[in-house]
Design a protein around this motif. Structure first.
Motif, PDB file in Angstrom:
ATOM      1  N   ASN A 128      24.321 -25.848 -47.009  1.00 41.83           N
ATOM      2  CA  ASN A 128      23.060 -25.523 -47.666  1.00 41.83           C
ATOM      3  C   ASN A 128      22.547 -24.149 -47.210  1.00 41.83           C
ATOM      4  O   ASN A 128      23.177 -23.472 -46.412  1.00 41.83           O
ATOM      5  CB  ASN A 128      22.021 -26.628 -47.387  1.00 41.83           C
ATOM      6  CG  ASN A 128      21.821 -26.881 -45.893  1.00 41.83           C
ATOM      7  OD1 ASN A 128      21.876 -25.950 -45.086  1.00 41.83           O
ATOM      8  ND2 ASN A 128      21.600 -28.132 -45.528  1.00 41.83           N
ATOM      9  N   ARG A 129      21.410 -23.718 -47.769  1.00 41.48           N
ATOM     10  CA  ARG A 129      20.742 -22.472 -47.363  1.00 41.48           C
ATOM     11  C   ARG A 129      21.682 -21.268 -47.457  1.00 41.48           C
ATOM     12  O   ARG A 129      21.781 -20.457 -46.523  1.00 41.48           O
ATOM     13  CB  ARG A 129      20.166 -22.614 -45.952  1.00 41.48           C
ATOM     14  CG  ARG A 129      19.228 -23.820 -45.816  1.00 41.48           C
ATOM     15  CD  ARG A 129      18.905 -24.133 -44.383  1.00 41.48           C
ATOM     16  NE  ARG A 129      18.253 -25.456 -44.271  1.00 41.48           N
ATOM     17  CZ  ARG A 129      18.091 -26.124 -43.118  1.00 41.48           C
ATOM     18  NH1 ARG A 129      18.535 -25.598 -41.994  1.00 41.48           N
ATOM     19  NH2 ARG A 129      17.508 -27.297 -43.098  1.00 41.48           N
ATOM     20  N   CYS A 130      22.383 -21.174 -48.572  1.00 40.06           N
ATOM     21  CA  CYS A 130      23.338 -20.079 -48.776  1.00 40.06           C
ATOM     22  C   CYS A 130      22.722 -18.867 -49.463  1.00 40.06           C
ATOM     23  O   CYS A 130      23.446 -17.975 -49.912  1.00 40.06           O
ATOM     24  CB  CYS A 130      24.536 -20.577 -49.594  1.00 40.06           C
ATOM     25  SG  CYS A 130      25.587 -21.749 -48.708  1.00 40.06           S
ATOM     26  N   ASP A 131      21.391 -18.832 -49.563  1.00 39.45           N
ATOM     27  CA  ASP A 131      20.710 -17.704 -50.202  1.00 39.45           C
ATOM     28  C   ASP A 131      20.973 -16.412 -49.416  1.00 39.45           C
ATOM     29  O   ASP A 131      21.038 -16.411 -48.183  1.00 39.45           O
ATOM     30  CB  ASP A 131      19.202 -17.969 -50.259  1.00 39.45           C
ATOM     31  CG  ASP A 131      18.894 -19.304 -50.926  1.00 39.45           C
ATOM     32  OD1 ASP A 131      18.787 -19.339 -52.155  1.00 39.45           O
ATOM     33  OD2 ASP A 131      18.801 -20.318 -50.194  1.00 39.45           O
ATOM     34  N   ASN A 132      21.125 -15.328 -50.143  1.00 41.20           N
ATOM     35  CA  ASN A 132      21.298 -13.993 -49.553  1.00 41.20           C
ATOM     36  C   ASN A 132      22.587 -13.858 -48.736  1.00 41.20           C
ATOM     37  O   ASN A 132      22.694 -12.981 -47.874  1.00 41.20           O
ATOM     38  CB  ASN A 132      20.097 -13.623 -48.667  1.00 41.20           C
ATOM     39  CG  ASN A 132      18.782 -13.673 -49.426  1.00 41.20           C
ATOM     40  OD1 ASN A 132      18.696 -13.214 -50.565  1.00 41.20           O
ATOM     41  ND2 ASN A 132      17.757 -14.252 -48.813  1.00 41.20           N
ATOM     42  N   ILE A 133      23.560 -14.727 -48.999  1.00 38.16           N
ATOM     43  CA  ILE A 133      24.879 -14.591 -48.392  1.00 38.16           C
ATOM     44  C   ILE A 133      25.837 -14.105 -49.475  1.00 38.16           C
ATOM     45  O   ILE A 133      25.884 -14.675 -50.568  1.00 38.16           O
ATOM     46  CB  ILE A 133      25.366 -15.927 -47.804  1.00 38.16           C
ATOM     47  CG1 ILE A 133      24.388 -16.442 -46.742  1.00 38.16           C
ATOM     48  CG2 ILE A 133      26.762 -15.772 -47.202  1.00 38.16           C
ATOM     49  CD1 ILE A 133      24.759 -17.808 -46.177  1.00 38.16           C
ATOM     50  N   SER A 134      26.590 -13.066 -49.204  1.00 39.91           N
ATOM     51  CA  SER A 134      27.470 -12.487 -50.214  1.00 39.91           C
ATOM     52  C   SER A 134      28.563 -13.471 -50.624  1.00 39.91           C
ATOM     53  O   SER A 134      28.951 -14.351 -49.849  1.00 39.91           O
ATOM     54  CB  SER A 134      28.118 -11.204 -49.683  1.00 39.91           C
ATOM     55  OG  SER A 134      29.052 -11.506 -48.655  1.00 39.91           O
ATOM     56  N   ASN A 135      29.050 -13.305 -51.857  1.00 40.84           N
ATOM     57  CA  ASN A 135      30.139 -14.156 -52.338  1.00 40.84           C
ATOM     58  C   ASN A 135      31.378 -14.009 -51.461  1.00 40.84           C
ATOM     59  O   ASN A 135      32.096 -14.985 -51.209  1.00 40.84           O
ATOM     60  CB  ASN A 135      30.483 -13.801 -53.786  1.00 40.84           C
ATOM     61  CG  ASN A 135      29.460 -14.352 -54.764  1.00 40.84           C
ATOM     62  OD1 ASN A 135      28.468 -14.971 -54.364  1.00 40.84           O
ATOM     63  ND2 ASN A 135      29.676 -14.113 -56.042  1.00 40.84           N
ATOM     64  N   GLU A 136      31.642 -12.804 -50.993  1.00 46.87           N
ATOM     65  CA  GLU A 136      32.803 -12.577 -50.128  1.00 46.87           C
ATOM     66  C   GLU A 136      32.691 -13.403 -48.851  1.00 46.87           C
ATOM     67  O   GLU A 136      33.661 -14.012 -48.392  1.00 46.87           O
ATOM     68  CB  GLU A 136      32.905 -11.097 -49.786  1.00 46.87           C
ATOM     69  CG  GLU A 136      34.112 -10.756 -48.919  1.00 46.87           C
ATOM     70  CD  GLU A 136      34.178  -9.272 -48.584  1.00 46.87           C
ATOM     71  OE1 GLU A 136      35.164  -8.856 -47.962  1.00 46.87           O
ATOM     72  OE2 GLU A 136      33.228  -8.537 -48.936  1.00 46.87           O
ATOM     73  N   LYS A 137      31.490 -13.451 -48.282  1.00 45.24           N
ATOM     74  CA  LYS A 137      31.276 -14.224 -47.063  1.00 45.24           C
ATOM     75  C   LYS A 137      31.376 -15.718 -47.348  1.00 45.24           C
ATOM     76  O   LYS A 137      31.943 -16.480 -46.549  1.00 45.24           O
ATOM     77  CB  LYS A 137      29.911 -13.885 -46.468  1.00 45.24           C
ATOM     78  CG  LYS A 137      29.578 -14.634 -45.181  1.00 45.24           C
ATOM     79  CD  LYS A 137      30.517 -14.266 -44.046  1.00 45.24           C
ATOM     80  CE  LYS A 137      30.280 -12.869 -43.554  1.00 45.24           C
ATOM     81  NZ  LYS A 137      31.095 -12.569 -42.342  1.00 45.24           N
ATOM     82  N   ASP A 190      22.316 -23.110 -52.751  1.00 44.63           N
ATOM     83  CA  ASP A 190      21.213 -22.195 -52.451  1.00 44.63           C
ATOM     84  C   ASP A 190      19.937 -22.814 -53.002  1.00 44.63           C
ATOM     85  O   ASP A 190      19.934 -23.986 -53.389  1.00 44.63           O
ATOM     86  CB  ASP A 190      21.475 -20.803 -53.034  1.00 44.63           C
ATOM     87  CG  ASP A 190      21.696 -20.817 -54.549  1.00 44.63           C
ATOM     88  OD1 ASP A 190      21.299 -21.809 -55.206  1.00 44.63           O
ATOM     89  OD2 ASP A 190      22.257 -19.834 -55.076  1.00 44.63           O
ATOM     90  N   LYS A 191      18.852 -22.068 -53.053  1.00 41.39           N
ATOM     91  CA  LYS A 191      17.575 -22.644 -53.486  1.00 41.39           C
ATOM     92  C   LYS A 191      17.586 -23.074 -54.946  1.00 41.39           C
ATOM     93  O   LYS A 191      16.736 -23.864 -55.373  1.00 41.39           O
ATOM     94  CB  LYS A 191      16.442 -21.650 -53.241  1.00 41.39           C
ATOM     95  CG  LYS A 191      16.573 -20.344 -54.014  1.00 41.39           C
ATOM     96  CD  LYS A 191      15.465 -19.385 -53.634  1.00 41.39           C
ATOM     97  CE  LYS A 191      15.615 -18.050 -54.363  1.00 41.39           C
ATOM     98  NZ  LYS A 191      14.567 -17.076 -53.952  1.00 41.39           N
ATOM     99  N   GLU A 192      18.564 -22.586 -55.710  1.00 40.87           N
ATOM    100  CA  GLU A 192      18.683 -22.962 -57.119  1.00 40.87           C
ATOM    101  C   GLU A 192      19.518 -24.226 -57.308  1.00 40.87           C
ATOM    102  O   GLU A 192      19.583 -24.774 -58.396  1.00 40.87           O
ATOM    103  CB  GLU A 192      19.298 -21.820 -57.926  1.00 40.87           C
ATOM    104  CG  GLU A 192      18.540 -20.504 -57.855  1.00 40.87           C
ATOM    105  CD  GLU A 192      17.150 -20.619 -58.445  1.00 40.87           C
ATOM    106  OE1 GLU A 192      16.966 -21.417 -59.391  1.00 40.87           O
ATOM    107  OE2 GLU A 192      16.240 -19.915 -57.956  1.00 40.87           O
ATOM    108  N   GLY A 193      20.181 -24.681 -56.250  1.00 43.65           N
ATOM    109  CA  GLY A 193      21.033 -25.865 -56.350  1.00 43.65           C
ATOM    110  C   GLY A 193      22.471 -25.544 -55.981  1.00 43.65           C
ATOM    111  O   GLY A 193      22.745 -24.576 -55.256  1.00 43.65           O
TER     112      GLY A 193
END
Length: 337
Positions: free
Chosen positions: A166-175, A196-199
């Motif tokens: 969870n909480r994957c907001d602001n993490i790049s797709n590469e990461k 992320d916050k959108e689901g």
């Protein structure tokens, strides 16, 4: 499971979101039960279970003060007292889960290697059975834990059926792709969900660039690319259906395997040097062609990929059909992620 009490083990580091996940799950219609739920809490986090919530869902919550509380005598006494229909364990992420579930880092195994008596031994009552293990991971702190506490994460993921990041907001797709690869290596049987916050983040939004051409007539897998191929074939087996592959691997013949089967694979360091795993797929071939090769022999093979239902996959998964095999030199470096 008719005569067993199912145990749901929810693990993760402190403040990963275990309590919120358990609350959400208990509210779902599919998870309702008429009997009592015994909820064993192994750490104190910011979120708590309100008395009204516990009463609504017929749940008794008990604090487990130390890992030694997970012994057969004490847990059997709890069973006798509360008569639960099921048990949920909110596991402490820095307790050694291998002690509870069995694994290469358990106190019993480590003490045997060191020639000493174990400090403690954990055991569940005979009528308790671990039904499902779910790992909750905070994406915003995952890099920190991968760098400093990877062995603990490996213990939690080793037998997990589901891993929720969870909480994957602001993490790049590469990461996120890198995180997914590392989690898959440690939890080969886990379904991985990233949010992320959108689901939920669709897996199709996180494509991984492969070091070989999937459209080639024959895919030659280099030694350094074996781990990438293995994990991608686990996650996306349909990509490799009817593809011809070639790679070098070590032979594994398990006791009782049919004469026309073996497992070509590589040893991999998934979380630490003390925790090595063998990564390979079942391969079928002519018994006469396979007879000269034994466990720990190194071979270069070519094979075509089929999809079949296998007990190892608990469903359909990749099975290799041998087209050529020859001895080759050992690859000494383990696969790493």
């Amino acid at each position: 499971m008719a005569d067993k009490i199912p145990v749901f083990l929810i693990n993760g580091f402190l403040e990963a979101g275990k309590t919120e996940f358990i609350k959400f799950t208990m509210e779902q219609e599919y998870f309702q039960t008429e009997g009592r739920t015994l909820l064993l809490l192994c750490e104190e986090g910011e979120s708590e279970y309100e008395p009204a919530f516990l009463e609504q869902y017929r749940t008794t919550a008990l604090r487990m003060e130390e890992i030694r509380d997970f012994n057969r005598e004490y847990l059997s006494a709890l069973t006798e007292k509360y008569r639960p229909e099921r048990v949920i364990i909110e596991w402490n992420g820095i307790w050694n889960q291998d002690d509870l579930c069995g694994g290469p880092m358990s106190e019993r195994v480590l003490s045997e290697k060191q020639g000493r008596a174990p400090d403690y031994e954990l055991s569940l009552p005979e009528n308790w059975e671990i039904y499902q293990i779910i790992t909750i991971i905070d994406g915003s702190t995952l890099e920190l834990y991968l760098g400093n506490m990877k062995s603990y994460l490996g213990q939690m993921l080793r037998n997990a059926e589901l891993a929720v990041v969870n909480r994957c907001d602001n993490i790049s797709n590469e990461k996120l792709v890198d995180y997914r690869r590392k989690i898959r290596a440690m939890g080969q049987n886990a379904m991985i969900v990233m949010e992320d916050k959108e689901g939920e983040i669709p897996q199709s939004a996180l494509p991984e660039e492969l070091p070989y051409d999937l459209n080639a007539e024959r895919i030659d897998i280099k030694a350094e690319d074996y781990g990438t191929w293995f994990l991608d074939c686990m996650d996306n087996p349909e990509r490799y259906l009817n593809k011809k592959l070639s790679f070098a691997a070590m032979v594994l013949k398990r006791r009782g395997m049919p004469e026309n089967e073996f497992i070509p694979g590589r040893m991999a360091m998934t979380c630490c040097a003390a925790d090595m795993s063998f990564l390979g797929f079942v391969c079928k071939g002519d018994p006469k062609e396979l007879a000269p090769f034994h466990t720990r022999d190194w071979v270069k093979l070519s094979a075509r990929v089929k999809l079949e239902e296998r007990e190892e996959y608990r469903g359909i998964g990749p099975v290799l059909y041998l087209e050529g095999i020859a001895r080759t030199g050992e690859i000494k470096e383990p696969v790493s992620f």
